[in-house]
Every structure is written in structure tokens, then in C-alpha cells.
Design a protein around this motif. Structure first.
Motif, PDB file in Angstrom:
ATOM      1  N   THR A  53      -6.486   4.655  -1.183  1.00 53.01           N
ATOM      2  CA  THR A  53      -5.657   3.445  -1.060  1.00 53.01           C
ATOM      3  C   THR A  53      -6.387   2.212  -1.612  1.00 53.01           C
ATOM      4  OG1 THR A  53      -4.884   4.467   0.959  1.00 53.01           O
ATOM      5  CG2 THR A  53      -4.135   2.225   0.543  1.00 53.01           C
ATOM      6  N   ARG A  82       3.111   5.951  -2.820  1.00 53.37           N
ATOM      7  CA  ARG A  82       4.267   6.747  -3.271  1.00 53.37           C
ATOM      8  C   ARG A  82       4.254   6.905  -4.792  1.00 53.37           C
ATOM      9  NH1 ARG A  82       6.515   4.414   1.464  1.00 53.37           N
ATOM     10  NH2 ARG A  82       6.807   2.402   0.472  1.00 53.37           N
ATOM     11  N   ARG A 100      -4.525  -0.385   7.896  1.00 58.61           N
ATOM     12  CA  ARG A 100      -3.695   0.213   8.950  1.00 58.61           C
ATOM     13  C   ARG A 100      -4.509   0.919  10.026  1.00 58.61           C
ATOM     14  NH1 ARG A 100       1.519   0.392   6.228  1.00 58.61           N
ATOM     15  NH2 ARG A 100       2.691   2.068   7.168  1.00 58.61           N
ATOM     16  N   ARG A 131      13.487   7.947   1.124  1.00 62.34           N
ATOM     17  CA  ARG A 131      12.121   8.106   1.635  1.00 62.34           C
ATOM     18  C   ARG A 131      12.039   9.306   2.570  1.00 62.34           C
ATOM     19  NH1 ARG A 131       9.064   2.475   3.066  1.00 62.34           N
ATOM     20  NH2 ARG A 131       8.022   3.946   4.460  1.00 62.34           N
ATOM     21  N   ILE A 135       2.116  11.008   4.454  1.00 60.69           N
ATOM     22  CA  ILE A 135       3.282  10.129   4.605  1.00 60.69           C
ATOM     23  C   ILE A 135       4.321  10.770   5.526  1.00 60.69           C
ATOM     24  CG2 ILE A 135       5.310   9.263   3.356  1.00 60.69           C
ATOM     25  CD1 ILE A 135       3.492   8.306   1.147  1.00 60.69           C
ATOM     26  N   ASN A 153      -9.359   2.341   7.016  1.00 59.00           N
ATOM     27  CA  ASN A 153      -8.890   1.336   6.041  1.00 59.00           C
ATOM     28  C   ASN A 153      -9.765   0.086   6.125  1.00 59.00           C
ATOM     29  OD1 ASN A 153      -5.199   1.461   5.738  1.00 59.00           O
ATOM     30  ND2 ASN A 153      -6.747   2.970   5.229  1.00 59.00           N
ATOM     31  N   GLY A 175       1.008  -3.702   4.470  1.00 58.56           N
ATOM     32  CA  GLY A 175       0.767  -2.385   5.067  1.00 58.56           C
ATOM     33  C   GLY A 175      -0.675  -1.935   4.972  1.00 58.56           C
ATOM     34  N   PHE A 176      -1.580  -2.851   4.988  1.00 62.05           N
ATOM     35  CA  PHE A 176      -3.010  -2.534   4.866  1.00 62.05           C
ATOM     36  C   PHE A 176      -3.801  -3.704   5.452  1.00 62.05           C
ATOM     37  CE2 PHE A 176      -7.134  -2.419   2.901  1.00 62.05           C
ATOM     38  CZ  PHE A 176      -7.424  -1.071   2.777  1.00 62.05           C
ATOM     39  N   ALA A 180       0.845  -1.205   0.000  1.00 62.86           N
ATOM     40  CA  ALA A 180       0.000   0.000   0.000  1.00 62.86           C
ATOM     41  C   ALA A 180       0.879   1.253   0.000  1.00 62.86           C
ATOM     42  CB  ALA A 180      -0.928  -0.015   1.214  1.00 62.86           C
ATOM     43  N   GLY A 181       1.968   1.214   0.781  1.00 60.36           N
ATOM     44  CA  GLY A 181       2.874   2.375   0.836  1.00 60.36           C
ATOM     45  C   GLY A 181       3.504   2.638  -0.532  1.00 60.36           C
ATOM     46  N   ASP A 194      10.140   9.726   4.918  1.00 58.85           N
ATOM     47  CA  ASP A 194       9.685   9.385   6.274  1.00 58.85           C
ATOM     48  C   ASP A 194      10.652   8.444   7.006  1.00 58.85           C
ATOM     49  OD1 ASP A 194       9.205   7.184   4.682  1.00 58.85           O
ATOM     50  OD2 ASP A 194       7.141   6.854   5.372  1.00 58.85           O
ATOM     51  N   ARG A 198       5.179   7.792  12.920  1.00 64.94           N
ATOM     52  CA  ARG A 198       4.699   6.539  12.319  1.00 64.94           C
ATOM     53  C   ARG A 198       4.450   5.488  13.403  1.00 64.94           C
ATOM     54  NH1 ARG A 198       9.242   5.357   8.069  1.00 64.94           N
ATOM     55  NH2 ARG A 198       7.998   3.537   7.521  1.00 64.94           N
ATOM     56  N   GLY A 211       3.372  10.648   9.055  1.00 65.17           N
ATOM     57  CA  GLY A 211       3.066   9.316   9.592  1.00 65.17           C
ATOM     58  C   GLY A 211       1.585   9.061   9.739  1.00 65.17           C
ATOM     59  N   ARG A 212       0.763   9.847   9.038  1.00 69.25           N
ATOM     60  CA  ARG A 212      -0.681   9.623   9.122  1.00 69.25           C
ATOM     61  C   ARG A 212      -1.136   8.711   7.987  1.00 69.25           C
ATOM     62  NH1 ARG A 212      -0.951  15.518   9.882  1.00 69.25           N
ATOM     63  NH2 ARG A 212      -1.300  15.533   7.631  1.00 69.25           N
ATOM     64  N   ILE A 213      -2.356   8.230   8.106  1.00 72.70           N
ATOM     65  CA  ILE A 213      -2.878   7.272   7.130  1.00 72.70           C
ATOM     66  C   ILE A 213      -3.774   7.994   6.111  1.00 72.70           C
ATOM     67  CG2 ILE A 213      -4.215   5.124   6.853  1.00 72.70           C
ATOM     68  CD1 ILE A 213      -1.534   4.822   8.403  1.00 72.70           C
ATOM     69  N   VAL A 214      -3.492   7.746   4.871  1.00 70.15           N
ATOM     70  CA  VAL A 214      -4.232   8.350   3.751  1.00 70.15           C
ATOM     71  C   VAL A 214      -5.668   7.800   3.740  1.00 70.15           C
ATOM     72  CG1 VAL A 214      -4.279   8.398   1.201  1.00 70.15           C
ATOM     73  CG2 VAL A 214      -2.076   8.578   2.423  1.00 70.15           C
TER      74      VAL A 214
HETATM   75  N1  LIG Z   1      -2.562   1.618   4.276  1.00 73.64           N
HETATM   76  C1  LIG Z   1      -1.648   2.591   4.204  1.00 73.64           C
HETATM   77  C2  LIG Z   1      -0.290   2.281   4.021  1.00 73.64           C
HETATM   78  C3  LIG Z   1       0.616   3.308   3.972  1.00 73.64           C
HETATM   79  N2  LIG Z   1       0.216   4.586   4.094  1.00 73.64           N
HETATM   80  C4  LIG Z   1       1.177   5.710   4.060  1.00 73.64           C
HETATM   81  C5  LIG Z   1       1.496   6.167   5.450  1.00 73.64           C
HETATM   82  C6  LIG Z   1       2.699   5.364   5.815  1.00 73.64           C
HETATM   83  O1  LIG Z   1       3.440   5.915   6.864  1.00 73.64           O
HETATM   84  C7  LIG Z   1       3.431   5.412   4.480  1.00 73.64           C
HETATM   85  C8  LIG Z   1       4.498   4.405   4.284  1.00 73.64           C
HETATM   86  O2  LIG Z   1       3.960   3.090   4.327  1.00 73.64           O
HETATM   87  P1  LIG Z   1       4.976   1.832   4.393  1.00 73.64           P
HETATM   88  O3  LIG Z   1       5.743   1.846   3.122  1.00 73.64           O
HETATM   89  O4  LIG Z   1       5.814   2.058   5.586  1.00 73.64           O
HETATM   90  O5  LIG Z   1       4.104   0.627   4.531  1.00 73.64           O
HETATM   91  O6  LIG Z   1       2.406   5.290   3.505  1.00 73.64           O
HETATM   92  C9  LIG Z   1      -1.132   4.867   4.269  1.00 73.64           C
HETATM   93  O7  LIG Z   1      -1.507   6.022   4.380  1.00 73.64           O
HETATM   94  N3  LIG Z   1      -2.018   3.855   4.299  1.00 73.64           N
END
Ligand SMILES: Nc1ccn([C@H]2C[C@H](O)[C@@H](COP(=O)(O)O)O2)c(=O)n1
Ligand SMILES: Nc1ncnc2c1ncn2[C@@H]1O[C@H](COP(=O)(O)OP(=O)(O)OP(=O)(O)O)[C@@H](O)[C@H]1O
Length: 261
Positions: free
Chosen positions: A134, A105, A161, A205, A123, A165, A158-159, A100-101, A207, A216, A126-129
Motif C-alpha cells: 500500500t 483495487r 488503517r 465491489r 479485500i 500501516n 483510508g490510510f 488507498a482502497g 466487499d 470490515r 475485510g483484512r488490511i493488505v
Molecule cells: N490502507 C488500506 C486501505 C484499504 N485496504 C483494503 C481493505 C479494505 O477493506 C479495502 C477497501 O478499502 P476502502 O475502499 O473501503 O477504503 O481495501 C487495505 O488493505 N489497506
């Protein structure tokens, strides 16, 4: 009783038939011996299977669930090794890895994306979209993969989260997929932070820095842990100690995938 399975001329009748045969083969021959017909039609010809009705009905239920894409969610704190292990699972077990990340991106970087700024803001902090974004990216990637490769087994990394979601996925996707289980990589904040800071030396990255990582982790503890608990209550979680080196962790992962049919 007659079941007609008709497909367009371009679809592969024989694959369909052999799938049916394999599910029918797994059914127990118990009660009914009344014959039912399963007819596959594809212009210009047709193929027919004569099977006891009760078996055919059970096989139909199994076939429907077989036809849905299989999904494993992969969760754990930032830096716990989700992406690293997913790559190994892909090689050994033939799943498609959708992070998902990574998808977010990619969408952030896509020229003309109306969501670029919103995604980056989330991102970095550190918040969730929002799930609408997604979930649409995930569904699109699943459909494209299925179309291009025929593969319908997915590791969704990553989902989900957070609650948003989870709700979004449940409303839009849960009926369309077969949820296999949730792989949960457990690792301490200190160890994960060290891994991400090291990754940050070359990842580019925005973050992978101490400030974003703190945020995060807060999001992980406040939002994601509750989602893992939710799946634990449904006995869907396979927990793995991810503190060892990557190959050792994969030994544990392998044992879980090997026991799947
Ligand atoms: N379900 C998700 C997954 C990821 N994100 C955004 C916020 C995360 O900090 C960033 C990086 O994800 P990662 O590569 O560490 O899995 O991506 C989100 O908003 N929702
Ligand atoms: N078992 C391990 N031991 C030591 N380092 C590891 C291990 N697994 C992964 N790493 C390294 O730690 C970093 C983070 O790993 P990875 O990207 O797989 O984690 P992740 O959980 O997907 O992270 P994120 O959620 O932040 O995207 C990478 O640099 C990776 O090479």
C-alpha cells in the motif's frame, strides 16, 4: 554568510525565488541586521537576495517544510463518506485525492500484478493488505501526481488503517511529508452499512455485501480506532459528524480546510 541555491537549467528559478521571497516576507525583523546572501544560480546567470541572517535561517526552516508534500489522512468507518467528501475537497481546495482502497483495487486488476490474488483475498475478507504494498502504491501515486501536475497537497483516504500501516508509513514516508491533520468521519455502523449495501447495488465491489461488511467493521473497530486514538493524542484529529446529508457534512469539512493556511 552566503547560501547558494543552485538548480538545474530546467528548473524554474523564478518560482523558487518567489517562494523564498514569500517565506522571507513572513519572518519578523527582530534581532540580527547582519546581511546574508541568498544566491540563486542557474546557468548562465545568478540572482542575489541580501537578507538579515536570522531571518534567512528561519526562512530556510520554513522553506524546507514548505517544499514537502502536504498530507491529510482521511479516516472513518466503511461508508462514512470519505470518498464523497474527498471529491468535494478536491473541487473546492485543490488537493489530489488518493484512496488507498482504489489504488489497491487498481493494482489487483493490473495484468501481471504479483499481488492481485493477495489483495483480493484481503479485500473480500475485510483484512488490511501489508503496508509494503500500500505504501509503495501511495508513494508512487504521489510522485506521479507531483511530476504530472505540480500538485503536492494530498488527501490520503483510508490510510493508515492499522498498526502495520502506521509503522510502514512512519518508517518510509513521515520524514518526506508535512502531516497537516487527520480528518475523521464519525458515523454509526448501522447507517454506514445501509449506505454500503445501497452502493453495492451498482458498485460491483466484492466487499459491499453484508458478510464482507461485518468483517470490515470488525477490522475498523479492532485496528483502525486505535490509529485514530494515536493521532488524537497528538492533537491531529479533526472529527466530523458524518451522519447528515453529504452537503451538510461538507459545510463542516469546509470550515476545517478554510482555517488552514
Ligand atoms: N490502507 C488500506 C486501505 C484499504 N485496504 C483494503 C481493505 C479494505 O477493506 C479495502 C477497501 O478499502 P476502502 O475502499 O473501503 O477504503 O481495501 C487495505 O488493505 N489497506
Ligand atoms: N452524507 C451522506 N449521506 C448519505 N449517503 C452518503 C453520504 N455520503 C456518502 N454517501 C453514500 O454512501 C456510500 C458510501 O460513501 P463513500 O464511498 O463516500 O464512503 P467511504 O467512506 O469512502 O466508503 P469506503 O471506505 O467503503 O470506500 C456512497 O454510495 C455515497 O454516495
Amino acid at each position: 554568510m552566503t547560501f547558494i541555491v543552485s538548480r538545474s537549467a530546467s528548473s524554474t528559478l523564478h518560482v523558487l525565488k518567489s517562494r523564498w521571497l514569500s517565506v522571507i516576507g513572513r519572518q519578523q525583523h527582530t534581532q540580527s541586521s547582519v546581511e546574508a546572501k541568498l544566491i540563486f544560480t542557474k546557468p548562465p546567470g545568478r540572482l542575489q537576495l541580501n537578507v538579515p541572517t536570522a531571518i534567512l535561517i528561519r526562512a530556510y526552516a520554513a522553506f524546507i517544510s514548505m517544499s514537502k508534500p502536504k498530507v491529510v489522512f482521511v479516516l472513518g468507518p466503511p461508508g462514512s463518506g470519505k470518498g464523497t467528501q474527498c471529491e468535494k475537497i478536491v473541487k473546492e481546495f485543490g488537493y489530489t485525492h488518493l484512496s488507498a482502497g482504489d489504488l489497491l483495487r487498481e493494482e489487483r486488476n493490473r495484468e501481471g500484478s504479483e499481488y492481485g490474488a493477495l489483495i483480493e483475498d484481503n479485500i473480500k475478507n475485510g483484512r488490511i493488505v501489508p503496508v509494503e504494498i500500500t505504501c509503495a502504491l501511495l508513494e508512487n501515486a504521489m510522485n506521479k501526481t507531483k511530476e504530472a501536475t505540480g500538485n503536492d497537497r494530498f488527501l490520503i483516504d483510508g490510510f493508515p488503517r492499522n498498526e502495520d500501516n502506521l509503522q510502514g508509513w512512519t518508517n518510509k514516508m513521515s520524514d518526506k511529508v508535512e502531516q497537516q491533520f487527520v480528518l475523521f468521519f464519525e458515523c454509526s455502523e448501522q447507517q454506514c452499512t445501509e449506505r454500503c449495501l445501497k452502493r453495492g447495488e451498482s458498485s460491483g465491489r466484492s466487499d459491499d455485501n453484508a458478510e464482507s461488511l461485518k468483517k470490515r467493521f470488525n477490522t475498523y473497530i479492532n485496528d483502525t480506532v486505535g490509529i485514530i486514538k494515536h493521532y488524537e493524542e497528538q492533537q491531529l484529529v479533526k472529527k466530523i459528524d458524518a451522519s447528515a446529508d453529504a452537503d451538510k457534512v461538507f459545510e463542516r469539512v469546509k470550515a476545517i480546510f478554510a482555517e488552514q493556511k
